[in-house]
Design an enzyme around this catalytic site. Sequence first.
Site, PDB file in Angstrom:
ATOM      1  N   HIS A  59       3.209  -6.843  11.401  1.00 24.60           N
ATOM      2  CA  HIS A  59       2.946  -6.792   9.967  1.00 24.60           C
ATOM      3  C   HIS A  59       4.129  -7.291   9.138  1.00 24.60           C
ATOM      4  CE1 HIS A  59       0.427  -5.704   6.651  1.00 24.60           C
ATOM      5  NE2 HIS A  59       1.264  -4.810   6.165  1.00 24.60           N
ATOM      6  N   SER A  77       0.846  -7.779   2.236  1.00 25.30           N
ATOM      7  CA  SER A  77      -0.045  -6.692   2.627  1.00 25.30           C
ATOM      8  C   SER A  77      -1.025  -6.375   1.490  1.00 25.30           C
ATOM      9  CB  SER A  77       0.793  -5.473   3.039  1.00 25.30           C
ATOM     10  OG  SER A  77      -0.018  -4.508   3.664  1.00 25.30           O
ATOM     11  N   TYR A  96       0.838  -1.204   0.000  1.00 27.04           N
ATOM     12  CA  TYR A  96       0.000   0.000   0.000  1.00 27.04           C
ATOM     13  C   TYR A  96       0.872   1.253   0.000  1.00 27.04           C
ATOM     14  CZ  TYR A  96      -4.026   2.892   1.373  1.00 27.04           C
ATOM     15  OH  TYR A  96      -5.043   3.813   1.420  1.00 27.04           O
ATOM     16  N   ASP A 100      -0.119  -8.632  14.224  1.00 23.25           N
ATOM     17  CA  ASP A 100      -0.262  -7.677  13.126  1.00 23.25           C
ATOM     18  C   ASP A 100      -1.486  -6.791  13.374  1.00 23.25           C
ATOM     19  OD1 ASP A 100      -0.513  -6.299  10.747  1.00 23.25           O
ATOM     20  OD2 ASP A 100      -0.209  -8.046   9.466  1.00 23.25           O
TER      21      ASP A 100
END
Length: 326
Positions: free
Chosen positions: A307, A186, A91, A272
């Site tokens: 994450h 992600s 992202y 996460d």
Amino acid sequence: MPAFDLPPTELERHRPPLDEPPDFDDFWRRTLAGAAGDPLVSVRPVDNGLRLTRTWDVTFRGFGGDPVRAWFSRPAGADRPLPGVVEYAGYGRGRGLPHERLTWVNAGYAHLLMDNRGQGDQYGCGGDTPDPHAGAPGGPGPAVRGLLAPEDHHYRRLITDAVRAVAALRALPGVDGARTAAVGNSQGGGLALAVAGLVPDLTAVLVTAPLLCGIRRALDLTDGGPYGEIAAYLSVHRGAEEAAYRTLSYLEGVSFARRATARAHFGVGLRDTVCPPSGAYAAFNRYAELTGTGPGKEIHAYPFNGHEGGDAVHVRRQLAWLRGVM
């Protein structure tokens, strides 16, 4: 950050109710039909400064025929068709520079790294693909662009680009199109999972900490990352929740996972707070349940990681697994 989601024993059997509109398949069939045809626009060799890797600057047709940029790399001196890996970036990141992502090409694959339309300004070395359709109501971040209607949302376009990237890779010289994998972390993991549900002859998918999985639960659990952008938008636009949830239901990774046929490799950090682990497990536990193909699938959890998940340790597992698959 301590573990905040479900305990591991509950994650392993986590199968929340589906948030899937009845016209999910028709919506994506119509969307992809608008992006059919020859995928390649141009393929131009570039000097990447490397002796062992050759790179081309690729432009292919994505959503609505829009030009999408990508880096295509092959090991220098490879004289036979190679299995292909399409990689999707995270992202806010663009394709960056051609020497940034070398893991898959160094492992002997033909590698296509897709640029993220309308992204690339948050970290990394930028992107080169604008999003000419980003005028619908919504916030500044990609997660909320066009949030009030599924036809307008940024991810409708980005997921279409991701599907078209597979077609572009298969059309490039020196690629064995019968052996193709989709890879991402992600946001990239969410895109790879969507591709697995929309490309029926994909060989393998490798998904880590996927965004867009278990979206409603994630919005209840975290204000971090893209989910936080959605929550912030809804905190200002009170009463828009129903429209937003309807849009997001067409982007739900669990729905894509149910339709997949490729063999699957998942990774997840149990701490996460950006992409809560229950989303990854919801997709994993329902993976391929509609297709009845029973492809091999496995998931690796990292109890003390967030994450970043397993990071290089997990990549080592991915390399070994993919070598055994294709």
